[in-house]
Design a protein around this motif. Structure first.
Motif, mmCIF file in Angstrom:
data_model
loop_
_atom_site.group_PDB
_atom_site.id
_atom_site.type_symbol
_atom_site.label_atom_id
_atom_site.label_comp_id
_atom_site.label_asym_id
_atom_site.label_seq_id
_atom_site.Cartn_x
_atom_site.Cartn_y
_atom_site.Cartn_z
ATOM 1 N N TYR A 57 44.310 33.095 37.589
ATOM 2 C CA TYR A 57 43.093 33.643 36.985
ATOM 3 C C TYR A 57 43.363 33.940 35.512
ATOM 4 N N LYS A 58 42.544 33.364 34.651
ATOM 5 C CA LYS A 58 42.621 33.571 33.201
ATOM 6 C C LYS A 58 44.036 33.372 32.662
ATOM 7 N N LEU A 90 36.285 40.598 41.064
ATOM 8 C CA LEU A 90 35.604 39.496 40.388
ATOM 9 C C LEU A 90 34.259 39.244 41.051
ATOM 10 N N ARG A 93 30.160 35.155 39.781
ATOM 11 C CA ARG A 93 30.362 34.230 38.660
ATOM 12 C C ARG A 93 31.827 34.204 38.221
ATOM 13 N N GLU A 94 32.453 35.367 38.121
ATOM 14 C CA GLU A 94 33.846 35.444 37.677
ATOM 15 C C GLU A 94 34.797 34.790 38.673
ATOM 16 N N LYS A 95 34.503 34.919 39.963
ATOM 17 C CA LYS A 95 35.453 34.405 40.955
ATOM 18 C C LYS A 95 35.527 32.882 40.967
#
Length: 115
Positions: A57-58, A90, A93-95
């Motif tokens: 993630y990121k 998350l 949308r973030e996940k």
């Protein structure tokens, strides 16, 4: 924050199905997985809910337990109550930016984190 792991060569003691071997560099999963312990990861399996997996993630690779709530929020959880501030939540949308890299191969199931 830094990544949770160091990639190391696969040893002869790797369990069946292990595709990755990493060394955990922090205490986020203690007492169940200790800092410096080797993690073997199956890329062919998704971890069951509340079981540890390897997540990207990121730009970071994280070893975390996971769960999803009724609103569809993905929670990546540290087992160590002292690292609760490193948990991630998350939204839908973030996940989509979070990728599960596989299931951490352990001999026992981990309990739900208690904070």
């Amino acid at each position: 924050m830094t990544d949770d792991y160091t990639l190391i060569p696969r040893g002869k003691d790797a369990p069946e199905g292990a595709a990755l071997c990493l060394r955990l560099d922090n205490d986020c999963m203690e007492p169940w997985i200790r800092r410096g312990e080797l993690l073997y990861v199956s890329r062919d399996e998704t971890p069951e809910e509340l079981q540890p997996g390897l997540f990207y993630y990121k730009g970071r690779v994280l070893c975390r337990q996971w769960c999803e709530d009724s609103a569809g929020t993905l929670h990546l959880l540290c087992a160590n109550p002292e690292r609760e501030s490193d948990n991630l939540s998350l939204n839908r949308r973030e996940k989509t930016a979070c990728l599960c890299l596989g299931r951490v191969l352990l001999k026992k199931r981990l309990p739900m984190p208690i904070y």
